[in-house]
Design a protein around this motif. Structure first.
Motif, PDB file in Angstrom:
ATOM      1  N   MET A 162       0.851  -1.211   0.000  1.00  0.00           N
ATOM      2  CA  MET A 162       0.000   0.000   0.000  1.00  0.00           C
ATOM      3  C   MET A 162       0.880   1.251   0.000  1.00  0.00           C
ATOM      4  O   MET A 162       1.927   1.274   0.634  1.00  0.00           O
ATOM      5  CB  MET A 162      -0.898  -0.040   1.237  1.00  0.00           C
ATOM      6  N   GLU A 163       0.416   2.285  -0.689  1.00  0.00           N
ATOM      7  CA  GLU A 163       1.223   3.509  -0.827  1.00  0.00           C
ATOM      8  C   GLU A 163       1.401   4.229   0.513  1.00  0.00           C
ATOM      9  O   GLU A 163       0.490   4.255   1.340  1.00  0.00           O
ATOM     10  CB  GLU A 163       0.518   4.431  -1.821  1.00  0.00           C
ATOM     11  N   LYS A 164       2.584   4.805   0.674  1.00  0.00           N
ATOM     12  CA  LYS A 164       2.880   5.569   1.898  1.00  0.00           C
ATOM     13  C   LYS A 164       3.344   6.975   1.515  1.00  0.00           C
ATOM     14  O   LYS A 164       3.942   7.182   0.460  1.00  0.00           O
ATOM     15  CB  LYS A 164       3.995   4.904   2.703  1.00  0.00           C
ATOM     16  N   THR A 165       3.091   7.914   2.423  1.00  0.00           N
ATOM     17  CA  THR A 165       3.619   9.266   2.230  1.00  0.00           C
ATOM     18  C   THR A 165       4.126   9.826   3.549  1.00  0.00           C
ATOM     19  O   THR A 165       3.862   9.263   4.620  1.00  0.00           O
ATOM     20  CB  THR A 165       2.570  10.204   1.599  1.00  0.00           C
ATOM     21  N   PHE A 166       4.872  10.920   3.434  1.00  0.00           N
ATOM     22  CA  PHE A 166       5.431  11.596   4.613  1.00  0.00           C
ATOM     23  C   PHE A 166       4.734  12.944   4.775  1.00  0.00           C
ATOM     24  O   PHE A 166       4.634  13.728   3.830  1.00  0.00           O
ATOM     25  CB  PHE A 166       6.933  11.816   4.404  1.00  0.00           C
ATOM     26  N   LEU A 167       4.250  13.195   5.986  1.00  0.00           N
ATOM     27  CA  LEU A 167       3.686  14.512   6.319  1.00  0.00           C
ATOM     28  C   LEU A 167       4.364  15.003   7.598  1.00  0.00           C
ATOM     29  O   LEU A 167       4.711  14.190   8.465  1.00  0.00           O
ATOM     30  CB  LEU A 167       2.178  14.446   6.571  1.00  0.00           C
ATOM     31  N   MET A 168       4.517  16.301   7.707  1.00  0.00           N
ATOM     32  CA  MET A 168       5.176  16.861   8.894  1.00  0.00           C
ATOM     33  C   MET A 168       4.451  18.144   9.301  1.00  0.00           C
ATOM     34  O   MET A 168       4.385  19.112   8.514  1.00  0.00           O
ATOM     35  CB  MET A 168       6.636  17.160   8.545  1.00  0.00           C
ATOM     36  N   ILE A 169       3.882  18.128  10.520  1.00  0.00           N
ATOM     37  CA  ILE A 169       3.297  19.361  11.061  1.00  0.00           C
ATOM     38  C   ILE A 169       4.471  20.222  11.515  1.00  0.00           C
ATOM     39  O   ILE A 169       5.320  19.789  12.301  1.00  0.00           O
ATOM     40  CB  ILE A 169       2.328  19.065  12.214  1.00  0.00           C
ATOM     41  N   LYS A 170       4.549  21.430  10.982  1.00  0.00           N
ATOM     42  CA  LYS A 170       5.703  22.301  11.216  1.00  0.00           C
ATOM     43  C   LYS A 170       5.600  22.974  12.591  1.00  0.00           C
ATOM     44  O   LYS A 170       4.554  22.902  13.255  1.00  0.00           O
ATOM     45  CB  LYS A 170       5.776  23.343  10.092  1.00  0.00           C
ATOM     46  N   PRO A 171       6.686  23.655  13.019  1.00  0.00           N
ATOM     47  CA  PRO A 171       6.674  24.261  14.358  1.00  0.00           C
ATOM     48  C   PRO A 171       5.474  25.173  14.629  1.00  0.00           C
ATOM     49  O   PRO A 171       4.963  25.206  15.757  1.00  0.00           O
ATOM     50  CB  PRO A 171       7.989  25.047  14.391  1.00  0.00           C
ATOM     51  N   ASP A 172       4.983  25.882  13.607  1.00  0.00           N
ATOM     52  CA  ASP A 172       3.819  26.761  13.856  1.00  0.00           C
ATOM     53  C   ASP A 172       2.579  25.932  14.199  1.00  0.00           C
ATOM     54  O   ASP A 172       1.818  26.280  15.102  1.00  0.00           O
ATOM     55  CB  ASP A 172       3.550  27.693  12.660  1.00  0.00           C
ATOM     56  N   GLY A 173       2.382  24.807  13.518  1.00  0.00           N
ATOM     57  CA  GLY A 173       1.237  23.942  13.794  1.00  0.00           C
ATOM     58  C   GLY A 173       1.327  23.309  15.176  1.00  0.00           C
ATOM     59  O   GLY A 173       0.339  23.240  15.908  1.00  0.00           O
ATOM     60  N   VAL A 174       2.543  22.867  15.547  1.00  0.00           N
ATOM     61  CA  VAL A 174       2.736  22.263  16.873  1.00  0.00           C
ATOM     62  C   VAL A 174       2.488  23.312  17.955  1.00  0.00           C
ATOM     63  O   VAL A 174       1.753  23.076  18.922  1.00  0.00           O
ATOM     64  CB  VAL A 174       4.164  21.676  16.998  1.00  0.00           C
ATOM     65  N   GLN A 175       3.072  24.506  17.779  1.00  0.00           N
ATOM     66  CA  GLN A 175       2.990  25.535  18.823  1.00  0.00           C
ATOM     67  C   GLN A 175       1.601  26.155  18.926  1.00  0.00           C
ATOM     68  O   GLN A 175       1.265  26.749  19.943  1.00  0.00           O
ATOM     69  CB  GLN A 175       4.066  26.609  18.583  1.00  0.00           C
ATOM     70  N   ARG A 176       0.805  25.983  17.886  1.00  0.00           N
ATOM     71  CA  ARG A 176      -0.588  26.462  17.954  1.00  0.00           C
ATOM     72  C   ARG A 176      -1.557  25.358  18.394  1.00  0.00           C
ATOM     73  O   ARG A 176      -2.773  25.504  18.284  1.00  0.00           O
ATOM     74  CB  ARG A 176      -1.002  27.037  16.594  1.00  0.00           C
ATOM     75  N   ASN A 177      -0.999  24.228  18.885  1.00  0.00           N
ATOM     76  CA  ASN A 177      -1.836  23.127  19.402  1.00  0.00           C
ATOM     77  C   ASN A 177      -2.736  22.538  18.323  1.00  0.00           C
ATOM     78  O   ASN A 177      -3.893  22.182  18.589  1.00  0.00           O
ATOM     79  CB  ASN A 177      -2.714  23.617  20.566  1.00  0.00           C
ATOM     80  N   LEU A 178      -2.189  22.421  17.099  1.00  0.00           N
ATOM     81  CA  LEU A 178      -3.018  21.923  15.994  1.00  0.00           C
ATOM     82  C   LEU A 178      -2.739  20.461  15.638  1.00  0.00           C
ATOM     83  O   LEU A 178      -3.305  19.953  14.658  1.00  0.00           O
ATOM     84  CB  LEU A 178      -2.814  22.808  14.753  1.00  0.00           C
ATOM     85  N   ILE A 179      -1.883  19.765  16.418  1.00  0.00           N
ATOM     86  CA  ILE A 179      -1.606  18.362  16.073  1.00  0.00           C
ATOM     87  C   ILE A 179      -2.912  17.562  16.058  1.00  0.00           C
ATOM     88  O   ILE A 179      -3.213  16.853  15.089  1.00  0.00           O
ATOM     89  CB  ILE A 179      -0.597  17.719  17.055  1.00  0.00           C
ATOM     90  N   GLY A 180      -3.699  17.697  17.128  1.00  0.00           N
ATOM     91  CA  GLY A 180      -4.938  16.918  17.233  1.00  0.00           C
ATOM     92  C   GLY A 180      -5.903  17.174  16.078  1.00  0.00           C
ATOM     93  O   GLY A 180      -6.312  16.242  15.380  1.00  0.00           O
ATOM     94  N   PRO A 181      -6.274  18.457  15.844  1.00  0.00           N
ATOM     95  CA  PRO A 181      -7.203  18.738  14.741  1.00  0.00           C
ATOM     96  C   PRO A 181      -6.686  18.269  13.381  1.00  0.00           C
ATOM     97  O   PRO A 181      -7.475  17.829  12.533  1.00  0.00           O
ATOM     98  CB  PRO A 181      -7.325  20.268  14.767  1.00  0.00           C
ATOM     99  N   ILE A 182      -5.368  18.368  13.156  1.00  0.00           N
ATOM    100  CA  ILE A 182      -4.837  17.951  11.848  1.00  0.00           C
ATOM    101  C   ILE A 182      -4.868  16.427  11.718  1.00  0.00           C
ATOM    102  O   ILE A 182      -5.320  15.883  10.706  1.00  0.00           O
ATOM    103  CB  ILE A 182      -3.411  18.515  11.647  1.00  0.00           C
ATOM    104  N   VAL A 183      -4.411  15.723  12.770  1.00  0.00           N
ATOM    105  CA  VAL A 183      -4.416  14.251  12.710  1.00  0.00           C
ATOM    106  C   VAL A 183      -5.856  13.754  12.579  1.00  0.00           C
ATOM    107  O   VAL A 183      -6.130  12.791  11.861  1.00  0.00           O
ATOM    108  CB  VAL A 183      -3.700  13.646  13.939  1.00  0.00           C
ATOM    109  N   GLU A 184      -6.791  14.428  13.242  1.00  0.00           N
ATOM    110  CA  GLU A 184      -8.195  14.023  13.148  1.00  0.00           C
ATOM    111  C   GLU A 184      -8.675  14.072  11.689  1.00  0.00           C
ATOM    112  O   GLU A 184      -9.338  13.161  11.197  1.00  0.00           O
ATOM    113  CB  GLU A 184      -9.063  14.937  14.022  1.00  0.00           C
ATOM    114  N   ARG A 185      -8.305  15.138  10.988  1.00  0.00           N
ATOM    115  CA  ARG A 185      -8.715  15.240   9.577  1.00  0.00           C
ATOM    116  C   ARG A 185      -8.127  14.105   8.740  1.00  0.00           C
ATOM    117  O   ARG A 185      -8.793  13.543   7.866  1.00  0.00           O
ATOM    118  CB  ARG A 185      -8.243  16.574   8.982  1.00  0.00           C
ATOM    119  N   LEU A 186      -6.844  13.799   9.006  1.00  0.00           N
ATOM    120  CA  LEU A 186      -6.172  12.761   8.214  1.00  0.00           C
ATOM    121  C   LEU A 186      -6.756  11.381   8.517  1.00  0.00           C
ATOM    122  O   LEU A 186      -6.975  10.578   7.610  1.00  0.00           O
ATOM    123  CB  LEU A 186      -4.662  12.794   8.495  1.00  0.00           C
TER     124      LEU A 186
END
Ligand code: CMP
Length: 143
Positions: A1-25
């Protein structure tokens, strides 16, 4: 199965967006095969972004990606490379459609929240740069 790389950048981490972004994915149906909060070294930043080394913003790019922790991910799924890029949205948040991660959360091209691999070659290369083989896990999703 195909794989890709994604990286939440420092602005996303520092704005507490890991959860909302992972939820979308996850909601999209992708499988998280690897994930970690980490600091990017200057050397890793320069290697990762080597195709941009002659661009005027290269120094700014390296400074920014090394300025705080990132959340690195390997995502797996059918056509995940192209589909994840649609979920992520256009590079410049000013042009990214509403409903995309960059369109909803980003403001400037420098601080555009998240990076995603743009081709099978870059996905393989970037997964290899950020993850050991033992950190990419094989398991089944329950539907
Ligand atoms: P990314 O997907 O991480 O890949 C390269 C990055 O370079 C891109 O997202 C942007 O954050 C950044 N970038 C592209 N163009 C510019 C620019 N004109 N000024 C600053 N950063 C840029």
């Amino acid at each position: 199965m195909e794989k890709t790389f994604l990286m939440i950048k420092p602005d996303g981490v520092q704005r507490n967006l890991i959860g909302p972004i992972v939820e979308r994915l996850e909601n999209k149906g992708f499988k998280l095969a690897g994930a970690k909060l980490m600091h990017v070294s200057e050397s890793l930043a320069k290697t990762h972004y080597q195709e941009h080394q002659d661009k005027p913003f290269f120094g700014e790019l390296v400074d920014f990606i090394t300025s705080g922790p990132v959340f690195a991910m390997v995502l797996e799924g059918e056509n995940v490379i192209d589909t994840a890029r649609l979920v992520v949205g256009a590079t410049n948040p000013q042009q990214a459609a509403p409903g995309t991660i960059r369109g909803d959360f980003g403001l400037t091209v420098g601080k555009n929240i998240i990076h995603g691999s743009d081709s099978p070659e870059s996905a393989e290369r970037e997964i290899g740069l950020f993850f050991d083989e033992s950190e990419v896990l094989d398991y089944d999703l329950i539907n």
